[in-house]
Design a protein around this motif. Structure first.
Motif, short mmCIF file in Angstrom:
data_model
loop_
_atom_site.label_atom_id
_atom_site.label_comp_id
_atom_site.label_asym_id
_atom_site.label_seq_id
_atom_site.Cartn_x
_atom_site.Cartn_y
_atom_site.Cartn_z
N GLU A 1 46.47 29.13 34.46
CA GLU A 1 45.36 28.24 34.81
C GLU A 1 45.10 28.26 36.31
O GLU A 1 43.95 28.26 36.77
CB GLU A 1 45.65 26.82 34.32
CG GLU A 1 45.60 26.70 32.80
CD GLU A 1 46.04 25.33 32.30
OE1 GLU A 1 46.57 24.53 33.13
OE2 GLU A 1 45.87 25.05 31.09
N LYS B 1 41.70 29.67 38.26
CA LYS B 1 40.98 28.85 39.24
C LYS B 1 40.74 29.63 40.52
O LYS B 1 39.63 29.61 41.08
CB LYS B 1 41.76 27.58 39.53
CG LYS B 1 41.04 26.60 40.46
CD LYS B 1 41.82 25.31 40.62
CE LYS B 1 41.08 24.34 41.53
NZ LYS B 1 41.84 23.06 41.70
N ARG B 2 41.75 30.34 40.99
CA ARG B 2 41.59 31.14 42.21
C ARG B 2 40.58 32.27 41.99
O ARG B 2 39.81 32.61 42.90
CB ARG B 2 42.94 31.71 42.65
CG ARG B 2 43.87 30.68 43.25
CD ARG B 2 45.12 31.33 43.84
NE ARG B 2 46.03 31.81 42.81
CZ ARG B 2 47.01 31.09 42.28
NH1 ARG B 2 47.20 29.83 42.66
NH2 ARG B 2 47.82 31.61 41.37
N GLY C 1 38.14 32.19 39.89
CA GLY C 1 36.83 31.64 39.55
C GLY C 1 36.35 32.05 38.17
O GLY C 1 35.16 32.25 37.95
N ASP D 1 37.07 31.67 33.61
CA ASP D 1 37.67 30.85 32.57
C ASP D 1 38.50 31.67 31.59
O ASP D 1 39.02 31.13 30.61
CB ASP D 1 36.60 30.03 31.82
CG ASP D 1 35.50 30.90 31.24
OD1 ASP D 1 35.68 32.13 31.18
OD2 ASP D 1 34.46 30.34 30.84
#
Length: 328
Positions: free
Chosen positions: A105, A109-110, A112, A114
């Protein structure tokens, strides 16, 4: 750029990917501008498959890729890795579901995104059976967080144990003209099981180029400073062979780097090499390797110039071997 399948069930990706460890400073300092220029060049050449990890930097490589994608509005097919505990003593790994989920996760996030195209276990946690780890990866895949599952630096026996639980899409190991251990079972097992074999360091950590390396110029954080193949007599011995490879390549109008990568590509249709660089000029030197076709005479000459076992020195220093599964 030609395409290859990322395992039996995987998507098509560029036959040559781009390793992004260099973006994290493993071979010397670099910046976002240089990394962006390299990613621009890769995209322009049709390279759509990136390989990174949360520990490269740490985090810097993933952050740079995420920033590039946000700025350019384009999406690579990304493989990243988890399982090594950042900040813990070297060799500490955690393959528990909770840890892997949290690291995945954070990586997404890093980056960008999903989901990621491929998620590897970077290093095994020997306290957890590989069958259990594979169940965790398959669960994350079923949830749509990852498109494919893989392992880095495992043995053929471990691959077979994992594959008995569910299909393993990719295995990543070092493989090149001077590191040929995977020929003793791994390349064959991957072919049998429909698993992509992803050779990292197909350029021998930079030795297969048209310019002599000078280990004396390696920075304090350069991974190669402690590597036996780049030290003293070992390095001098190895360069004698590399210069013969250069002459072979030049006679045919190829760069040495392109020859080295073409060799990995021609060891099997399931191989997808991921040479690493942080410089667009270096990338351009090997980007056309997928178009090279060796004749029988070429292959025979390569085996004469670089016979199996020619390299002097281990591929890793003792402290760099921690966590790697050795099978021969």
């Amino acid at each position: 750029m030609k395409k290859r399948k990322l395992g039996r069930n995987g998507p098509e990706v560029s036959a040559i990917g781009l390793g992004c460890m260099s973006f994290g400073g493993f071979y010397g300092a670099t910046g976002q501008e240089e990394s962006f220029a390299t990613l621009d060049a890769a995209w322009a050449l049709g390279i759509d498959f990136l390989d990174t990890s949360n520990i490269y930097g740490p985090h810097i490589s993933e952050e740079v890729i995420g920033a590039w994608q946000a700025d350019r509005g384009k999406r690579f097919k990304i493989a990243t890795k988890g399982g090594i505990v950042i900040g813990a003593p070297r060799g500490t790994a955690d393959n528990s579901e909770a840890y892997l989920r949290g690291e995945l996760e954070a990586s997404m996030k890093r980056l960008g995104v999903d989901n990621v195209a491929l998620y590897y276990i970077h290093r095994r946690d020997w306290s957890i059976p590989i069958e259990t780890v594979t169940e965790t990866l398959l669960k994350l895949k079923k949830e749509g967080l990852i498109g494919a599952i893989g392992y880095s630096e495992i043995s053929p026996a471990s691959l077979r144990l994992a594959a008995a639980v569910g299909h393993v899409d990719a295995v990543q190991s070092e493989y090149s003209l001077w590191t040929r251990l995977p020929e003793l079972g791994m390349i064959q097992a991957c072919a049998e099981l429909g698993t992509a074999f992803v050779p990292f360091s197909p350029l021998g950590r930079g030795i297969f180029s048209d310019v002599d390396l000078d280990p004396g110029t390696f920075g304090d954080k350069d991974f190669r400073r402690a590597n036996p193949r780049f030290s003293g007599r070992n390095f001098r011995h190895n360069m004698e062979y590399v210069r013969e490879l250069r002459a072979f390549s030049a006679e045919r109008g190829w760069t040495t780097a392109a020859t080295a990568i073409a060799w990995t590509l021609q060891q099997g249709d399931h191989l997808i090499p991921i040479p690493a660089t942080r410089a667009p000029a270096h990338l351009a030197a090997w980007a056309g390797a997928d178009e090279i076709v060796f004749s029988d005479d070429d292959r025979a000459e390569l085996e004469r110039i670089l016979p199996v076992g020619w390299a002097m020195g281990d591929r890793y220093a003792y402290q760099q071997l921690v966590g790697i599964e050795r099978y021969c």
